[in-house]
Structures are given as structure tokens and as C-alpha cells.
Scaffold this motif. Structure first.
Motif, mmCIF file in Angstrom:
data_model
loop_
_atom_site.group_PDB
_atom_site.id
_atom_site.type_symbol
_atom_site.label_atom_id
_atom_site.label_comp_id
_atom_site.label_asym_id
_atom_site.label_seq_id
_atom_site.Cartn_x
_atom_site.Cartn_y
_atom_site.Cartn_z
ATOM 1 N N THR A 2 0.870 -1.113 0.037
ATOM 2 C CA THR A 2 -0.043 -0.044 -0.063
ATOM 3 C C THR A 2 0.794 1.327 0.025
ATOM 4 N N ARG A 3 0.531 2.257 -0.826
ATOM 5 C CA ARG A 3 1.408 3.444 -0.957
ATOM 6 C C ARG A 3 0.374 4.553 -0.621
ATOM 7 N N ILE A 4 0.878 5.311 0.119
ATOM 8 C CA ILE A 4 0.058 6.569 0.725
ATOM 9 C C ILE A 4 0.857 7.909 0.450
ATOM 10 N N ALA A 5 0.065 9.013 0.038
ATOM 11 C CA ALA A 5 0.771 10.197 -0.292
ATOM 12 C C ALA A 5 0.362 11.083 1.018
ATOM 13 N N ILE A 6 1.429 11.785 1.450
ATOM 14 C CA ILE A 6 1.023 12.569 2.677
ATOM 15 C C ILE A 6 1.209 13.875 2.153
ATOM 16 N N MET A 7 0.081 14.609 1.854
ATOM 17 C CA MET A 7 0.139 16.023 1.242
ATOM 18 C C MET A 7 0.742 17.238 2.340
ATOM 19 N N THR A 8 1.621 17.698 1.993
ATOM 20 C CA THR A 8 2.151 18.633 2.827
ATOM 21 C C THR A 8 3.082 19.848 2.042
ATOM 22 N N ASP A 9 3.096 20.864 2.719
ATOM 23 C CA ASP A 9 4.013 21.792 2.015
ATOM 24 C C ASP A 9 5.202 22.032 2.961
ATOM 25 N N GLU A 10 5.212 21.258 4.054
ATOM 26 C CA GLU A 10 6.579 21.406 4.543
ATOM 27 C C GLU A 10 6.719 19.971 5.503
ATOM 28 N N LEU A 34 1.528 19.655 -2.816
ATOM 29 C CA LEU A 34 0.164 19.888 -3.744
ATOM 30 C C LEU A 34 0.791 20.915 -4.757
ATOM 31 N N ALA A 35 1.552 21.694 -4.721
ATOM 32 C CA ALA A 35 2.158 22.798 -5.658
ATOM 33 C C ALA A 35 3.085 22.017 -6.647
ATOM 34 N N ASP A 36 3.391 20.777 -6.502
ATOM 35 C CA ASP A 36 4.089 19.963 -7.502
ATOM 36 C C ASP A 36 3.422 19.084 -8.202
ATOM 37 N N CYS A 37 2.141 19.031 -7.746
ATOM 38 C CA CYS A 37 1.289 18.095 -8.628
ATOM 39 C C CYS A 37 0.555 18.955 -9.784
ATOM 40 N N ARG A 38 0.182 18.223 -10.457
ATOM 41 C CA ARG A 38 -0.362 18.711 -11.955
ATOM 42 C C ARG A 38 -1.517 17.926 -12.439
ATOM 43 N N ILE A 39 -2.550 18.685 -12.919
ATOM 44 C CA ILE A 39 -3.632 18.015 -13.791
ATOM 45 C C ILE A 39 -2.909 18.093 -15.324
ATOM 46 N N ASP A 40 -2.702 16.857 -15.985
ATOM 47 C CA ASP A 40 -2.121 16.774 -17.177
ATOM 48 C C ASP A 40 -2.966 15.740 -18.069
ATOM 49 N N THR A 41 -3.880 15.958 -19.010
ATOM 50 C CA THR A 41 -4.558 15.304 -19.530
ATOM 51 C C THR A 41 -3.587 14.256 -20.566
ATOM 52 N N THR A 42 -2.481 14.633 -20.774
ATOM 53 C CA THR A 42 -1.485 13.660 -21.554
ATOM 54 C C THR A 42 -0.801 12.480 -20.581
ATOM 55 N N TRP A 43 -1.005 12.730 -19.415
ATOM 56 C CA TRP A 43 -0.330 11.834 -18.462
ATOM 57 C C TRP A 43 -1.221 10.529 -18.159
ATOM 58 N N HIS A 46 -4.671 8.536 -16.042
ATOM 59 C CA HIS A 46 -5.479 9.019 -15.051
ATOM 60 C C HIS A 46 -5.622 10.754 -15.460
ATOM 61 N N GLY A 47 -4.681 11.199 -16.022
ATOM 62 C CA GLY A 47 -4.554 12.594 -16.334
ATOM 63 C C GLY A 47 -3.902 13.357 -14.962
ATOM 64 N N LEU A 48 -3.536 12.758 -14.096
ATOM 65 C CA LEU A 48 -3.036 13.347 -12.942
ATOM 66 C C LEU A 48 -1.583 12.748 -12.675
ATOM 67 N N ALA A 49 -0.704 13.952 -12.369
ATOM 68 C CA ALA A 49 0.765 13.560 -12.093
ATOM 69 C C ALA A 49 0.879 13.828 -10.854
ATOM 70 N N ILE A 50 1.383 12.834 -9.877
ATOM 71 C CA ILE A 50 1.568 13.025 -8.784
ATOM 72 C C ILE A 50 3.088 12.591 -8.326
ATOM 73 N N PRO A 51 3.758 13.593 -8.079
ATOM 74 C CA PRO A 51 5.121 13.392 -7.628
ATOM 75 C C PRO A 51 5.722 12.020 -6.848
ATOM 76 N N GLY A 52 6.452 10.997 -7.780
ATOM 77 C CA GLY A 52 6.858 9.967 -6.645
ATOM 78 C C GLY A 52 6.008 8.771 -6.987
ATOM 79 N N PRO A 58 -1.584 6.996 -5.885
ATOM 80 C CA PRO A 58 -1.524 6.660 -4.416
ATOM 81 C C PRO A 58 -2.820 5.679 -3.973
ATOM 82 N N ASP A 59 -2.676 4.864 -3.321
ATOM 83 C CA ASP A 59 -3.915 4.058 -2.647
ATOM 84 C C ASP A 59 -4.729 4.987 -1.805
#
Length: 314
Positions: A2-10, A34-43, A46-52, A58-59
């Protein structure tokens, strides 16, 4: 795994505790801004790019912090959370619940709508109406607290009503919005309560004593003291969290010295910190949060997906 994303700016104390709790459950947790994530319909797909996470998602997502920014930046960051939920990823707390808790006027509206005790509140763009509210309350011997519509940690609060000739502050410094809440005198020494709600349970409470005058935030110098979580405070806190649709919440309450100590909800924090509360609590709060996400929200989502898949084959 299982992989979890902890969304945090610090990253820091909170994210370290969360990652440790996830590791203890055999779960991989990555901190993502979240500032590093993007909506990208070519990706694809899913059309979502989540770093890592490459081209996968993520699950589940644990929202620990959302950085401030322009209206457009914050809208996009919340949009990423909305998009994750639309893609079937459980988000703890999700964007809709966070939006409700960040907007103090919507918080007050929902608390009142669902019968959760909270001080009388007025919010609008008319300075003339706000001035009339101030005059009426002052004539009745009451004070008001003027707050920024968005904000936390007690920043920007003003107490009105001590001076009979005091005018309403300019709305320019409040984003041209007047948010007024009836002041509740908690007596001496001044304190309020922070109750942490996880899932459907109030799990811990503390008193925040002293601080910056009548403002009792931990970030403003208030001392944290362990407090017994009484049934009445637990019930009100849980109802407040449910009214806003939150998975976990920090609920700020106060009991008027002039009343029968029925607690009133001052604010509800949908991205609640718990370092102060942890300092007076024996059990590990991060572990409770992680367990609730994994065994509650994520497990329920997986059961629903399994049911839907089986129903589709049938």
C-alpha cells in the motif's frame, strides 16, 4: 504494498510521526507538495501527475498541509484533491470538507444548521450592516470578535465593544468581508479547549490556558494542559466534525463562565495540528490517525470497489 501520499508543504514533526506510524503498518508513505502536482490530460491513464507515483495514483491520501498562495494557486491545489477523489482515491480529509472548515462563514452556517451550539455569528460584505450589528451588540452589553474569513492560529483577530465610540475596523484588511462572532467570556484564568476527533470518536482533549491576552492558541503562547474529555464536550466536538464532513478535526470549544458550562464551538480545523495535544496525551495520536485511514476510509473504499467489480461481472 500500500502506498500513501502525505500532502504537505513542509516536512517536520508531524510528517515524521505519520511516516513512522505508516511504516509500523507496513505501508509506504511519501510526502508530496500539492504545488508540485498537476492535472495533465496527456499523463495516461489518469490525467493526474503526482510526484513519486509515476503514472499510477496513491492508494490513499492524507492531507497534512496546503500552502497558501494566490486564489488561483489554492483553487488548483484543492482541485488536485477533488480530482483524486473523482479518480477513486480516498482523501483524508477531502477537499470539500477542507473548504467547509477553512471558510469560517460556512463553518458557522453548517454548525447552526445541524444544531451544534456555537456563538451567534454574522458574515457579509456590507460594512454598514456590520456596524449596526456592533452597535446593537454593544448596546446589549456584549462584545464581538472580528476575524479574517480565512486564517488560523489566532492571527488577525480583533475584540470589539470595549469602547462605546469604537468604530468598525476597515474591511480592507479583512478582504472586504466582515465576519463577526459574539465574544464568549471564559472567565479567569482564560482558557478554551481543543478536542481532537478521529472518525466518529473524540479521542483526546486539552485546555489551552493563557496566551496572547484573550486569544488562547498554542501558536500564540498558550500553555497546554491535559483535560478530562467529558461526555458533553465529546458529543459537541463529534457533532461539529460530522457537520462539516471531516474524517478528523481539531475542534475549539469554550464554556461561558456565565452559563451552565454548555460548550460552544468556536472553530473547526480540518487540517489540524496535534503537537501541543500530543505533549499532554499518553497514546500516539499519529497511530490513531493512520489506523483510522487504513482500517476505516481505505478499507471501506476497497470493499466498495470489490463489490462494484463483482456486481459488474454478475
Amino acid at each position: 504494498m500500500t502506498r500513501i501520499a502525505i500532502m504537505t508543504d513542509e516536512t517536520g514533526w508531524h510528517t515524521s510521526r505519520l511516516r513512522k506510524a505508516f511504516r509500523a503498518r507496513g505501508v509506504e508513505a511519501r510526502c508530496v507538495d500539492l504545488a508540485d502536482c498537476r492535472i495533465d490530460t496527456t499523463w495516461k491513464p489518469h490525467g493526474l501527475a503526482i510526484p513519486g507515483f509515476g503514472h499510477t495514483l496513491p492508494d490513499a491520501v492524507f492531507v497534512r498541509g496546503i500552502a497558501g498562495g494566490t486564489f488561483e494557486q489554492v483553487t488548483l491545489r484543492l482541485g488536485i484533491l477533488h480530482a483524486l477523489r473523482e479518480s477513486g482515491v480516498p482523501v483524508y480529509n477531502d477537499a470539500r470538507a477542507i473548504e467547509r472548515s477553512v471558510d469560517k462563514s460556512m463553518t458557522s452556517f453548517l454548525l447552526n444548521r445541524y444544531g451544534v451550539p456555537t456563538p451567534a455569528t454574522w458574515a457579509g460584505e456590507s460594512s454598514a450592516f456590520a456596524q449596526r450589528v456592533l452597535m446593537r451588540e454593544r448596546a446589549a452589553g456584549r462584545k464581538l470578535v472580528m476575524k479574517p474569513l480565512f486564517g488560523s492560529q489566532g492571527k488577525g483577530l480583533q475584540l470589539l465593544g470595549d469602547d462605546a465610540c469604537e468604530p468598525l475596523p476597515s474591511l480592507e484588511s479583512f478582504g472586504k468581508v466582515a465576519y463577526l462572532q459574539r465574544y464568549v467570556d471564559g472567565g479567569e484564568p482564560g482558557f478554551d479547549w481543543r478536542v481532537l476527533v478521529i472518525g466518529t470518536r473524540a479521542v483526546a482533549a486539552m485546555k489551552r490556558v493563557g496566551g496572547d491576552g484573550w486569544i488562547h492558541n498554542f501558536a500564540r503562547g498558550a500553555a497546554c494542559e491535559a483535560a478530562e474529555l467529558t461526555p458533553s464536550f465529546a458529543d459537541v466536538a463529534v457533532r461539529a466534525s460530522a457537520a462539516l464532513g471531516l474524517d478528523y478535526a481539531g475542534v475549539d470549544l469554550i464554556a461561558s463562565a456565565a452559563s451552565d458550562e454548555r460548550p460552544l464551538v468556536l472553530e473547526v480545523n480540518g487540517v489540524a495540528a496535534w503537537r501541543g495535544l500530543q505533549s499532554v496525551t499518553s497514546f500516539d495520536i499519529a497511530t490513531l490517525l493512520v489506523d483510522d485511514l487504513l482500517d476505516g476510509k481505505l478499507a471501506a473504499s476497497q470493499r466498495a470497489m470489490t463489490f462494484a467489480s463483482g456486481h459488474g461481472r454478475a
